[in-house]
Design an enzyme around this catalytic site. Sequence first.
Site, PDB file in Angstrom:
ATOM      1  N   ASN A  87     -11.108 -78.108  -4.420  1.00 21.84           N
ATOM      2  CA  ASN A  87     -11.828 -77.852  -3.169  1.00 21.84           C
ATOM      3  C   ASN A  87     -10.969 -78.077  -1.924  1.00 21.84           C
ATOM      4  OD1 ASN A  87     -11.738 -80.616  -3.302  1.00 21.84           O
ATOM      5  ND2 ASN A  87     -13.947 -80.914  -3.545  1.00 21.84           N
ATOM      6  N   TYR A 132      -9.393 -93.337  -5.064  1.00 23.28           N
ATOM      7  CA  TYR A 132     -10.784 -92.980  -5.367  1.00 23.28           C
ATOM      8  C   TYR A 132     -11.646 -94.196  -5.720  1.00 23.28           C
ATOM      9  CZ  TYR A 132     -10.038 -88.017  -4.785  1.00 23.28           C
ATOM     10  OH  TYR A 132      -9.785 -86.789  -4.231  1.00 23.28           O
ATOM     11  N   HIS A 149      -9.488 -83.408   0.803  1.00 18.95           N
ATOM     12  CA  HIS A 149     -10.204 -84.679   0.751  1.00 18.95           C
ATOM     13  C   HIS A 149     -10.466 -85.112   2.188  1.00 18.95           C
ATOM     14  CE1 HIS A 149     -11.395 -88.799   0.214  1.00 18.95           C
ATOM     15  NE2 HIS A 149     -10.541 -89.097   1.180  1.00 18.95           N
ATOM     16  N   GLU A 198      -8.859 -96.098   3.452  1.00 18.54           N
ATOM     17  CA  GLU A 198      -7.956 -95.021   3.017  1.00 18.54           C
ATOM     18  C   GLU A 198      -6.743 -94.895   3.938  1.00 18.54           C
ATOM     19  OE1 GLU A 198     -11.368 -92.338   0.764  1.00 18.54           O
ATOM     20  OE2 GLU A 198     -10.544 -91.588   2.642  1.00 18.54           O
ATOM     21  N   LYS A 224      -5.123 -80.942  -0.379  1.00 20.35           N
ATOM     22  CA  LYS A 224      -4.830 -81.156  -1.796  1.00 20.35           C
ATOM     23  C   LYS A 224      -3.823 -80.116  -2.302  1.00 20.35           C
ATOM     24  CE  LYS A 224      -9.379 -83.238  -2.821  1.00 20.35           C
ATOM     25  NZ  LYS A 224     -10.636 -83.101  -3.588  1.00 20.35           N
TER      26      LYS A 224
HETATM   27  P1  ADP Z   1     -15.753 -85.535  -1.765  1.00 18.78           P
HETATM   28  O1  ADP Z   1     -14.302 -85.100  -1.984  1.00 18.78           O
HETATM   29  O2  ADP Z   1     -16.571 -84.397  -1.209  1.00 18.78           O
HETATM   30  O3  ADP Z   1     -15.899 -86.814  -1.010  1.00 18.78           O
HETATM   31  P2  ADP Z   1     -16.352 -87.050  -4.202  1.00 18.78           P
HETATM   32  O4  ADP Z   1     -15.768 -88.245  -3.496  1.00 18.78           O
HETATM   33  O5  ADP Z   1     -17.707 -87.191  -4.794  1.00 18.78           O
HETATM   34  O6  ADP Z   1     -16.363 -85.764  -3.245  1.00 18.78           O
HETATM   35  O7  ADP Z   1     -15.369 -86.597  -5.374  1.00 18.78           O
HETATM   36  C1  ADP Z   1     -13.970 -86.619  -5.201  1.00 18.78           C
HETATM   37  C2  ADP Z   1     -13.347 -85.360  -5.773  1.00 18.78           C
HETATM   38  O8  ADP Z   1     -13.538 -85.338  -7.200  1.00 18.78           O
HETATM   39  C3  ADP Z   1     -13.951 -84.055  -5.284  1.00 18.78           C
HETATM   40  O9  ADP Z   1     -13.443 -83.639  -4.035  1.00 18.78           O
HETATM   41  C4  ADP Z   1     -13.596 -83.113  -6.406  1.00 18.78           C
HETATM   42  O10 ADP Z   1     -12.245 -82.656  -6.314  1.00 18.78           O
HETATM   43  C5  ADP Z   1     -13.716 -84.013  -7.638  1.00 18.78           C
HETATM   44  N1  ADP Z   1     -15.054 -83.951  -8.255  1.00 18.78           N
HETATM   45  C6  ADP Z   1     -16.185 -84.554  -7.804  1.00 18.78           C
HETATM   46  N2  ADP Z   1     -17.225 -84.320  -8.622  1.00 18.78           N
HETATM   47  C7  ADP Z   1     -16.739 -83.561  -9.633  1.00 18.78           C
HETATM   48  C8  ADP Z   1     -17.305 -82.985 -10.830  1.00 18.78           C
HETATM   49  N3  ADP Z   1     -18.577 -83.152 -11.135  1.00 18.78           N
HETATM   50  N4  ADP Z   1     -16.513 -82.247 -11.642  1.00 18.78           N
HETATM   51  C9  ADP Z   1     -15.218 -82.081 -11.355  1.00 18.78           C
HETATM   52  N5  ADP Z   1     -14.606 -82.606 -10.253  1.00 18.78           N
HETATM   53  C10 ADP Z   1     -15.346 -83.326  -9.410  1.00 18.78           C
HETATM   54 MG    MG Z   2     -15.408 -88.774  -1.516  1.00 18.03          MG
END
Ligand code: ADP
Ligand code: MG
Length: 203
Positions: free
Chosen positions: A158, A56, A161, A172, A16
């Site tokens: 974080n 997403y 992805h 994806e 990212k």
């Molecule tokens: P992952 O990336 O671990 O698969 P998700 O698909 O649930 O997680 O969420 C996608 C992305 O959205 C996360 O990597 C993060 O950057 C963001 N995100 C998820 N939940 C939150 C939240 N509660 N508050 C802010 N950003 C979030």
């Molecule tokens: Mg995810």
Amino acid sequence: MSNPHPSTERTFVIVKPDGVQRGLIGEVIKRYENVGLKLVGIKMMVAEPGHIEQHYTLDPNWRTVTGEKTIESYKKKGLTPPSEDPLEITAVILANLKTYMTAGPIVCMVWQGAHAVKIIRKITGGTEPLTSDVGTIRGDYVLDSYQMSDTDNRAVRNVIHASGSPEEADMEIKHWFKPSELVDYRLVNEQIMYDANLDGILD
Ligand code: ADP
Ligand code: MG
């Protein structure tokens, strides 16, 4: 028909914008290479907001699951979630994700190897860096939290992805790569990892 061999599984990864800015492209690639996975596609780009929204929402359950995951995480820490409605939470997350994911260049990759999806999720760590395990990429290189990202009205940073399931990975990979951008090839170390008899080593 027999199931495909586990070693043919593919997964999709994005470094990212924060990961690129933090100089972590090489570290991310190194960790996935170290475990024995094979890089079969890579490109850098600046993504369009619409492409991020589609990414997403490829999984129709994403809005609900991510909203519920956020509510649960707040409650586990004894905090009050911003809303009790998962869809209200993800509407905000999605808007913020479009800003976050288009803020700078990203690096898109496809990795292949045995259990690629699960292995990469394990090395990457849990979504919220505050609680991601030590030793994972998100646990070792970021210190963000839902609480802080909500306070500042932005997405959680974080670094990575990574697809959550083989079905998500298939969708994806098609969303981000043309088939011609992926390379089929053999790595010499695959023989040591996957050859059933480990023969051909001794003269
Ligand atoms: P992952 O990336 O671990 O698969 P998700 O698909 O649930 O997680 O969420 C996608 C992305 O959205 C996360 O990597 C993060 O950057 C963001 N995100 C998820 N939940 C939150 C939240 N509660 N508050 C802010 N950003 C979030
Ligand atoms: Mg995810």
